[in-house]
Design a protein around this motif. Structure first.
Motif, PDB file in Angstrom:
ATOM      1  N   GLN A  74      45.444  33.083  43.457  1.00 22.45           N
ATOM      2  CA  GLN A  74      43.994  32.953  43.629  1.00 22.45           C
ATOM      3  C   GLN A  74      43.483  33.822  44.760  1.00 22.45           C
TER       4      GLN A  74
ATOM      5  N   PRO B 276      42.265  36.823  47.022  1.00 18.23           N
ATOM      6  CA  PRO B 276      41.641  38.089  46.666  1.00 18.23           C
ATOM      7  C   PRO B 276      42.536  39.269  47.026  1.00 18.23           C
TER       8      PRO B 276
ATOM      9  N   THR C  54      40.784  33.857  37.751  1.00 18.80           N
ATOM     10  CA  THR C  54      41.105  33.278  39.067  1.00 18.80           C
ATOM     11  C   THR C  54      39.817  32.902  39.786  1.00 18.80           C
TER      12      THR C  54
ATOM     13  N   ASP D 268      39.006  34.072  42.518  1.00 23.74           N
ATOM     14  CA  ASP D 268      38.449  35.312  43.048  1.00 23.74           C
ATOM     15  C   ASP D 268      37.484  35.947  42.061  1.00 23.74           C
TER      16      ASP D 268
ATOM     17  N   ARG E  51      33.633  36.636  42.973  1.00 23.66           N
ATOM     18  CA  ARG E  51      33.056  37.977  42.863  1.00 23.66           C
ATOM     19  C   ARG E  51      31.804  37.972  41.976  1.00 23.66           C
TER      20      ARG E  51
ATOM     21  N   PRO F 197      37.902  31.063  50.465  1.00 23.17           N
ATOM     22  CA  PRO F 197      38.437  32.386  50.099  1.00 23.17           C
ATOM     23  C   PRO F 197      39.439  32.887  51.154  1.00 23.17           C
TER      24      PRO F 197
END
Lengths: 138, 160
Positions: free
Chosen positions: A114, A116, B5, B7, B11, B120
């Motif tokens: 997960q 980035p 995901t 992410d 995004r 994140p």
């Protein structure tokens, strides 16, 4: 009965003090490694520039007097070899040492799927703004 | 749009502000989000924290309005995880499903997704390493999660 530290939605960490100490140490290590990298890279560049300067400009002799200006180019002599060897060896060893340090130091587990990818400069700017805003709010 | 995901979801739909708002993200993903409260006895289940399902062919996330805000946020993020992973037969989530020691692969994946969505990795690393925020309570408050979730995330991204 579920242990409260296992409840991700609303639980509390078992030992917040210990975690904070560990994070403080990680943060210190990050800063130390950043400085180490900067200083080493600057030294490496300095030595290589000095080497290039010595090889290509070190054979020029300039004599300046009240009534004359004389410049001459002479070939490098064997006496220059130790200087050239030193100027090339030191930055190379520094570079190897830096790479070995980062290669052999304990590594954290790879990020999970997960996480980035490495962030771009634009994303980094957005992140810095977001974290600054978050820290301002009580 | 297909997401794989957290992410991808961040995004596409995150406005870049902390704490991450899972309701706004879910709505941006065309998921209906509904709070269940005791005032509606036909749908109210006191032990249920959240549920992901389909209603009239559209995805629906329900969450317990009586839970603490931190729990509500994690619940919604967890249910978004079920949506992204395509868990059509996801069970009704009680507090057991949010355990870090859960053994159900779907729940583990949804928990990891929720943690990644709300915290994140790049932001957590930036705050800890560069902004030197090392107090786990402050970190948890900044991200709007529990300290247990923060610890879970710090372990997942290799800071602990």
């Amino acid at each position: 009965m579920m242990d409260t530290s296992d409840d991700l939605a609303g639980g509390e960490a078992d030992n917040p003090g210990l975690i904070s100490d560990y994070l403080r140490r990680e943060s210190w290590r990050f800063r130390w490694e950043k400085r180490l990298t900067t200083v080493t890279v600057v030294l490496i560049l300095l030595f290589y520039v000095a080497l290039l300067g010595f090889v290509f400009l070190g054979n020029i002799r300039v004599s300046v007097g009240a009534w004359y200006f004389f410049s001459a180019v002479r070939p490098h002599s064997t006496g220059d070899i130790p200087i050239i060897v030193a100027l090339s060896t030191v930055p190379t060893l520094l570079l190897i040492a830096l790479l070995r340090y980062f290669h052999h130091r304990p590594k954290s587990d790879p990020d999970d799927l997960q996480a980035p990818l490495p962030i771009s400069v634009e994303a980094a700017k957005a992140i810095i703004k977001a974290t600054t805003d978050a820290m301002k709010t009580p | 749009m297909e997401y794989r995901t957290a992410d991808d979801v961040l995004r596409a739909h995150w406005n870049g502000r902390l704490p991450v708002n899972p309701i706004a993200i879910a709505e941006a993903m065309a998921i209906e989000v509904k709070a269940l409260a005791p005032f509606e006895p036909d749908t109210w289940r006191p032990n249920e924290s959240g549920h992901y399902s389909f209603r009239d062919g559209a995805p629906l996330i329900t969450y317990n309005f009586m839970d603490a805000p931190v729990r509500q946020r994690f619940t919604i993020a967890h249910e978004i995880g079920h949506h992204v992973h395509g868990d059509l037969d996801a069970p009704r989530d009680t507090s057991e499903q949010f355990s870090a020691k859960s053994r159900d692969p779907k729940e583990i994946a949804a928990n990891r997704f929720a943690a990644a969505l709300l915290m994140p990795a790049a932001l957590v690393k930036h705050m800890v390493l560069e902004q030197r925020v090392t107090d786990i309570v402050k970190l948890a408050n900044a991200f709007g999660v529990s300290t247990a979730a923060m610890e879970f995330r710090l372990k997942a991204i290799g800071l602990l």
